[in-house]
Enzyme design. Structure first.
Site, PDB file in Angstrom:
ATOM      1  N   GLY A  13       1.013  -1.281  -0.233  1.00  0.00           N
ATOM      2  CA  GLY A  13      -0.193  -0.210   0.138  1.00  0.00           C
ATOM      3  C   GLY A  13       0.980   1.236   0.079  1.00  0.00           C
ATOM      4  O   GLY A  13       2.310   1.103  -0.515  1.00  0.00           O
ATOM      5  N   CYS A 127       3.282   7.433  14.273  1.00  0.00           N
ATOM      6  CA  CYS A 127       3.388   8.685  13.384  1.00  0.00           C
ATOM      7  C   CYS A 127       4.163   9.727  14.118  1.00  0.00           C
ATOM      8  O   CYS A 127       4.704  10.743  14.985  1.00  0.00           O
ATOM      9  CB  CYS A 127       2.263   9.096  12.583  1.00  0.00           C
ATOM     10  N   SER A 158      -4.402  12.558   4.453  1.00  0.00           N
ATOM     11  CA  SER A 158      -3.382  12.061   4.752  1.00  0.00           C
ATOM     12  C   SER A 158      -3.368  10.594   5.821  1.00  0.00           C
ATOM     13  O   SER A 158      -2.636   9.806   5.182  1.00  0.00           O
ATOM     14  CB  SER A 158      -1.838  12.351   5.744  1.00  0.00           C
ATOM     15  N   GLY A 160      -5.495   7.001   5.887  1.00  0.00           N
ATOM     16  CA  GLY A 160      -6.396   6.133   5.472  1.00  0.00           C
ATOM     17  C   GLY A 160      -7.760   5.417   6.267  1.00  0.00           C
ATOM     18  O   GLY A 160      -7.729   5.845   7.583  1.00  0.00           O
ATOM     19  N   GLY A 162      -7.483   2.687   7.858  1.00  0.00           N
ATOM     20  CA  GLY A 162      -6.274   1.935   8.723  1.00  0.00           C
ATOM     21  C   GLY A 162      -6.350   3.271   9.878  1.00  0.00           C
ATOM     22  O   GLY A 162      -6.528   2.523  11.213  1.00  0.00           O
ATOM     23  N   THR A 163      -5.715   4.105   9.274  1.00  0.00           N
ATOM     24  CA  THR A 163      -5.400   5.126  10.632  1.00  0.00           C
ATOM     25  C   THR A 163      -6.948   5.531  11.294  1.00  0.00           C
ATOM     26  O   THR A 163      -7.108   5.846  12.212  1.00  0.00           O
ATOM     27  CB  THR A 163      -5.525   6.680  10.411  1.00  0.00           C
ATOM     28  N   ARG A 164      -7.869   5.763  10.751  1.00  0.00           N
ATOM     29  CA  ARG A 164      -8.953   6.851  11.097  1.00  0.00           C
ATOM     30  C   ARG A 164      -9.784   5.169  12.262  1.00  0.00           C
ATOM     31  O   ARG A 164      -9.995   5.011  13.424  1.00  0.00           O
ATOM     32  CB  ARG A 164     -10.044   6.564  10.321  1.00  0.00           C
ATOM     33  N   ASN A 166      -7.614   2.930  14.056  1.00  0.00           N
ATOM     34  CA  ASN A 166      -6.977   2.995  15.071  1.00  0.00           C
ATOM     35  C   ASN A 166      -6.866   4.154  15.654  1.00  0.00           C
ATOM     36  O   ASN A 166      -6.163   4.521  16.443  1.00  0.00           O
ATOM     37  CB  ASN A 166      -5.413   2.611  13.833  1.00  0.00           C
ATOM     38  N   ASN A 278       3.328  12.967   8.212  1.00  0.00           N
ATOM     39  CA  ASN A 278       2.918  12.094   9.638  1.00  0.00           C
ATOM     40  C   ASN A 278       2.971  10.217   8.812  1.00  0.00           C
ATOM     41  O   ASN A 278       3.198   9.753   9.833  1.00  0.00           O
ATOM     42  CB  ASN A 278       1.670  11.484   9.928  1.00  0.00           C
TER      43      ASN A 278
END
EC number: 1.2.1.10
Length: 307
Positions: A13, A127, A158, A160, A162-164, A166, A278
């Site tokens: 990714g 990050c 920035s 995606g 996955g970040t949201r 987690n 980040n």
């Protein structure tokens, strides 16, 4: 450079692809031989093939069949890494984990990496952790820190899925890192996704309350600026907006002197856009960790390892 350690990237990714470009641009003691994913139509795999690398959509099985690969960067997901960690350990490979799984110890390159060169799995925290823990540690080493707080603001574009998903893990893991590695007795982390257009650079506000009031302010400034230079060695876009600011403010411990630092991180633009500092600080830190492990595997004494 004649001696190099063969490495592979697991996960094709955005993070894996940016890391690929970093390893090709500055391989050091590493030789990137393969990028592996699970989507045969992945843009990352297509880019890897175009650059002459081995690219497979067979997942971790492809790496496990390659004994010459010694270091694996896992840029998949926390759930996947839980399974990968066990398989990579059994195969005798070192795992550098860019997910929130944390199956191995947390590492921040300029703070504690050399303490963990005997481990077969290390975790890059978050990050926000990579950006702010060095500054908390820089204060703590000259003025022990009672409380540290970081607020990380990143461009919504920035972040995606996955970040949201987690966000809760981000705050917990980063706060724990401020304590375990930064040295603070109590840590707190907050993340904000800013939807502004054009996208903003990653900005971080770090506040520390030293335990004792009589600390040396000049020593704090010198320590923080020295740490900034250490991080800039592998993240060139890492910069303080000004010297640390000292203010008397009301706190849960009464009126105390608070050390405030404002930090900006601009990405290198290798693959990800420059505003995505980040994400860039994660791939740049991963490259740094891989380089130090590679030198160690090649027999360089720990005290002589440089990245």
């Amino acid at each position: 450079m004649s001696e190099r350690v063969k490495v592979a990237i697991l996960g094709s990714g955005n993070i894996g692809t940016d890391l690929m470009y970093k390893l090709l641009k500055n391989p050091g003691h590493m030789e990137l031989v393969a990028v592996v994913g699970i989507d045969p139509k992945s843009e990352g795999l297509a880019r890897a093939r175009a650059l002459g690398l081995e690219a497979s959509h067979e997942g971790i099985a492809y790496i496990l069949e390659r004994p010459e690969i010694k270091i694996v960067f896992d840029a998949t997901s926390a759930k996947a890494h839980v399974r990968h960690a066990k398989l990579l350990r059994e195969a005798g490979k070192i795992a550098i984990d860019l997910t929130p799984a944390a199956r191995g110890p947390y590492v921040v390159p300029p703070v504690n990496l050399k303490e963990h060169l005997d481990k077969d799995n290390v975790n890059l925290i978050t990050c926000g952790g990579q950006a702010t823990i060095p500054l908390v540690y820089a204060v703590h080493r000259v003025a022990p820190v009672l409380y540290a707080e970081m607020v990380s603001t990143v461009a919504s574009r920035s972040a995606g899925p996955g970040t949201r998903q987690n966000i809760d893990e981000f705050t917990f893991t980063t706060a724990r890192g401020l304590e375990a590695i930064g040295g603070a007795k109590k840590g707190k982390a907050i993340i904000i996704l800013n939807p502004a257009e054009p996208p903003i650079l990653m900005t971080n506000t770090v506040r520390c309350i030293p335990e004792d009031e009589g600390f040396d302010r000049e020593a704090v400034v010198a320590s923080v600026r020295a740490m900034e230079r250490e991080v800039q060695a592998y993240v060139p876009g890492y910069r303080l907006k000004a010297d640390p600011v000292f203010e008397r403010l009301p706190t849960p411990w009464g009126e105390r002197t608070v050390v405030s630092m404002l930090l900006e991180v601009e990405g290198a633009g290798d693959y990800l856009p420059k505003y995505a500092g980040n994400l860039d600080i994660m791939t740049a830190s991963a490259r740094r960790v891989g380089e130090v492990f590679a030198q160690h595997l090649l027999g360089k004494p720990v005290e002589e390892v440089v990245a």
